[in-house]
Scaffold this active site. Structure first.
Site, mmCIF file in Angstrom:
data_model
loop_
_atom_site.group_PDB
_atom_site.id
_atom_site.type_symbol
_atom_site.label_atom_id
_atom_site.label_comp_id
_atom_site.label_asym_id
_atom_site.label_seq_id
_atom_site.Cartn_x
_atom_site.Cartn_y
_atom_site.Cartn_z
ATOM 1 N N THR A 168 -21.323 1.746 42.465
ATOM 2 C CA THR A 168 -20.108 1.337 41.122
ATOM 3 C C THR A 168 -19.912 2.133 40.531
ATOM 4 O OG1 THR A 168 -22.371 -0.071 39.705
ATOM 5 C CG2 THR A 168 -20.959 -1.382 41.984
ATOM 6 N N MET A 181 -17.080 0.193 36.416
ATOM 7 C CA MET A 181 -16.374 -0.956 37.419
ATOM 8 C C MET A 181 -17.125 -1.531 38.195
ATOM 9 S SD MET A 181 -13.222 -0.357 36.094
ATOM 10 C CE MET A 181 -13.879 -0.877 34.251
ATOM 11 N N HIS A 182 -18.216 -2.169 37.806
ATOM 12 C CA HIS A 182 -19.039 -2.900 38.414
ATOM 13 C C HIS A 182 -18.304 -4.291 39.494
ATOM 14 C CE1 HIS A 182 -22.297 -0.413 37.084
ATOM 15 N NE2 HIS A 182 -22.274 -0.678 35.540
ATOM 16 N N ASP A 183 -17.716 -5.137 38.358
ATOM 17 C CA ASP A 183 -17.309 -6.219 39.586
ATOM 18 C C ASP A 183 -15.973 -5.968 39.819
ATOM 19 O OD1 ASP A 183 -19.308 -7.427 38.405
ATOM 20 O OD2 ASP A 183 -18.613 -8.067 35.973
#
Length: 312
Positions: free
Chosen positions: A194, A241-243
């Site tokens: 991520t 932009m993890h999720d």
């Protein structure tokens, strides 16, 4: 035919971006959104999802269910310094909270698993408390799921909550350990991949100004606090932009290259709470469950998908 998806979320800023991406992707159909305490308290999470649904007005409105208000065995640890006191960069401020939905998250998760079985993809964007509770309550239902994508963990990179732990697994390491040991078809999306994706503030401003829609203006406003946090702590004016990556994998798994691993989670360490460890081959017989772990992402294709859907 669109694939049915259930989203379990602690509805912070990057969660919101992931949910917008999901609701604007024809490849999937969001059947339910369940909330869990994490980035903020669970009632704030539920209010954030209700706000997003009112903002987006999806043709098919997902079921909304509220879940755990605290981890399985620990006090709740939140991240207002990252996501704001309301979880949406202080965008919602002190607006009145909504009445909790009648259906519980565990019930919604079990119902979705029983209804859609192998067609169902569960995307867990926050601590795994709700998923672990559902599994402990009725494992036979969870074993019907086609894929379970969990944003969490850090293997070869430093943690973002303490020296070694990623936030979601730090908040509820016991729940993470239950899920990763469950034998379910888990994909764990760690910081290793991520953090290969950074959305810069100037990109958001450029695209929001081109669109000038109500939704674009909301995105511009609620992402600012999150991005300023990274500017202050890491030196870049933008956000990881993890999720959104976890959601993008639900939409198009070919965006990443996967490795199968056996993963354990540290639940007892004082300095290593929530640390994820890939178990060596000689010790693998002691651990149940093989987990898919993406280690590389096609950045160009991800951002093409992300921007096409977010600003449509």
């Amino acid at each position: 035919m669109a694939q049915p998806v259930l989203i379990d979320t602690d509805s912070g800023v990057d969660d919101a971006l992931a949910i917008i991406l999901a609701l604007r992707s024809p490849e999937i159909r969001v059947e339910a959104i369940t909330t869990v305490a994490g980035n903020v308290e669970v009632d704030k999470c539920t209010a954030n999802i209700s706000f997003l649904l009112e903002l987006l007005q999806p043709v098919s409105r997902p079921t909304l269910a509220q879940g755990a208000s605290r981890p399985l065995r620990r006090k709740l640890f939140t991240a207002p310094e990252v996501h704001g006191k309301d979880g949406l960069g202080n965008f919602r401020g002190n607006r009145q909270r909504i009445r909790p939905p009648r259906i519980s998250a565990v019930r919604a998760i079990l119902d979705a698993c029983d209804r859609f079985e192998k067609r169902l993809v569960v995307v867990a964007l926050g601590p795994l408390t709700n998923i672990a509770r559902a599994f402990l309550h009725r494992p036979s239902s969870l074993r019907k799921v086609g894929r379970l994508i969990s944003m969490g963990g850090a293997l070869r990179v430093p943690g973002n909550t303490g020296p070694v732990a990623e936030f979601n697994y730090f908040v509820d390491p016991e729940a993470a350990r239950i899920v990763l040991h469950s034998g379910l078809p888990v994909t764990m999306v760690p910081l290793d991949v991520t953090e290969q994706l950074v959305l810069m503030r100037n990109e958001v401003e450029y695209r929001a100004q081109r669109r000038a829609s109500r939704i674009a203006k909301a995105i511009l406003r609620f992402t600012d606090f999150y991005m300023k946090y990274h500017k202050k702590t890491e030196g870049f004016y933008g956000g990881y932009m993890h999720d959104p990556l976890a959601m993008a994998i639900a939409i198009d798994p070919s965006l990443v290259s996967m490795r199968k691993m056996r993963i354990d989670v540290e639940t007892r360490g004082v300095l290593t709470r929530g640390m994820t460890v890939a178990i060596s081959e000689k010790n693998q017989k002691q651990h149940r469950g093989t987990v898919n772990v993406p280690m590389k992402v096609d950045r160009e294709r991800f951002f093409k998908l992300f921007h096409e859907r977010l600003w449509m």
